[in-house]
Design an enzyme around this catalytic site. Structure first.
Site, PDB file in Angstrom:
ATOM      1  N   CYS A   1      45.082  40.011  35.420  1.00 11.12           N
ATOM      2  CA  CYS A   1      43.720  39.917  35.946  1.00 11.12           C
ATOM      3  C   CYS A   1      42.805  39.373  34.862  1.00 11.12           C
ATOM      4  O   CYS A   1      43.030  39.600  33.677  1.00 11.12           O
ATOM      5  CB  CYS A   1      43.221  41.255  36.470  1.00 11.12           C
ATOM      6  SG  CYS A   1      43.380  42.624  35.331  1.00 11.12           S
TER       7      CYS A   1
ATOM      8  N   GLU B   1      32.654  43.609  39.893  1.00  7.15           N
ATOM      9  CA  GLU B   1      33.281  42.317  40.159  1.00  7.15           C
ATOM     10  C   GLU B   1      33.387  41.997  41.639  1.00  7.15           C
ATOM     11  O   GLU B   1      33.528  42.886  42.473  1.00  7.15           O
ATOM     12  CB  GLU B   1      34.704  42.305  39.576  1.00  7.15           C
ATOM     13  CG  GLU B   1      34.747  42.419  38.075  1.00  7.15           C
ATOM     14  CD  GLU B   1      36.147  42.338  37.498  1.00  7.15           C
ATOM     15  OE1 GLU B   1      36.252  41.945  36.323  1.00  7.15           O
ATOM     16  OE2 GLU B   1      37.119  42.665  38.202  1.00  7.15           O
TER      17      GLU B   1
END
Length: 194
Positions: free
Chosen positions: A76, A125
């Protein structure tokens, strides 16, 4: 929440700040978007499966400022300005795990989340989730990844239920959605790769 500033005059502001619709509203420094409650920014998570449908997990390096030592999904990170999220995912798979040949990097879904880390940091996010079929990592960047391991879906389900404190919050949130809504896609990808 602090407002992000535009990147135009300052190198290093390479995190894309977004609104709730994932539209770019500026850029900021990586450290800045994670301070306090965090600033909403663009990110991605990749879930790599082998030909037995096992998921590759990574344990985050102890050098990571957020969630060091926690287990998380395969890879990620954040796209850079001017880079598509898919391009960024392929780049980080090569940088973190040494993977250059990825079969069918497929977009699954996007979700927004907010998770506090201690008193002074957070992730905030809009995260695009991808899945792919891949071989064993070829070279691990130890600044990013302490170790990797493959797990079956049922084992991860049990571990997230019994020991959630060992796993990153974004893994826990995305995995529930993968299992509930996207598992047939994963099975199809594995079947096509066999």
């Amino acid at each position: 929440m602090r407002a992000a500033t535009n990147r135009s005059a300052t190198p290093g502001r390479d995190i894309i700040v977004v609104n709730g619709a994932d539209e770019e509203v500026g850029q900021d420094f990586k450290a800045a978007v994670h301070q306090g409650d965090g600033i909403l920014h663009r990110a991605f998570s990749v879930y790599l499966f082998d030909q037995q449908s096992r998921l590759l997990l990574q344990q985050r390096s102890e050098l990571k400022p957020l969630w060091p030592g926690y287990w998380s999904n395969s890879c990620c990170s954040h796209p850079r300005p001017g880079e598509t999220t898919r391009e960024a995912a392929a780049r980080r798979l090569q940088e973190e795990l040494g993977l250059v040949r990825i079969q069918s990097l497929s977009f699954l879904f996007k979700f927004q989340y907010h998770a506090r880390y201690g008193e002074s940091a957070a992730e905030h996010e809009v995260c695009s989730v991808f899945a792919a079929i891949a071989d064993q990592p070829q070279r691990i960047d130890r600044r990013e990844v302490a170790q990797t391991r493959y797990v079956t879906a049922s084992l991860l389900d049990r571990q997230l239920r019994d020991r959630p404190q060992r796993y990153t919050p974004w893994l826990q949130m995305a995995w529930k959605q993968i299992r509930a809504d996207h598992w047939p896609v994963i099975n199809r990808m594995v079947g096509e790769a066999a």
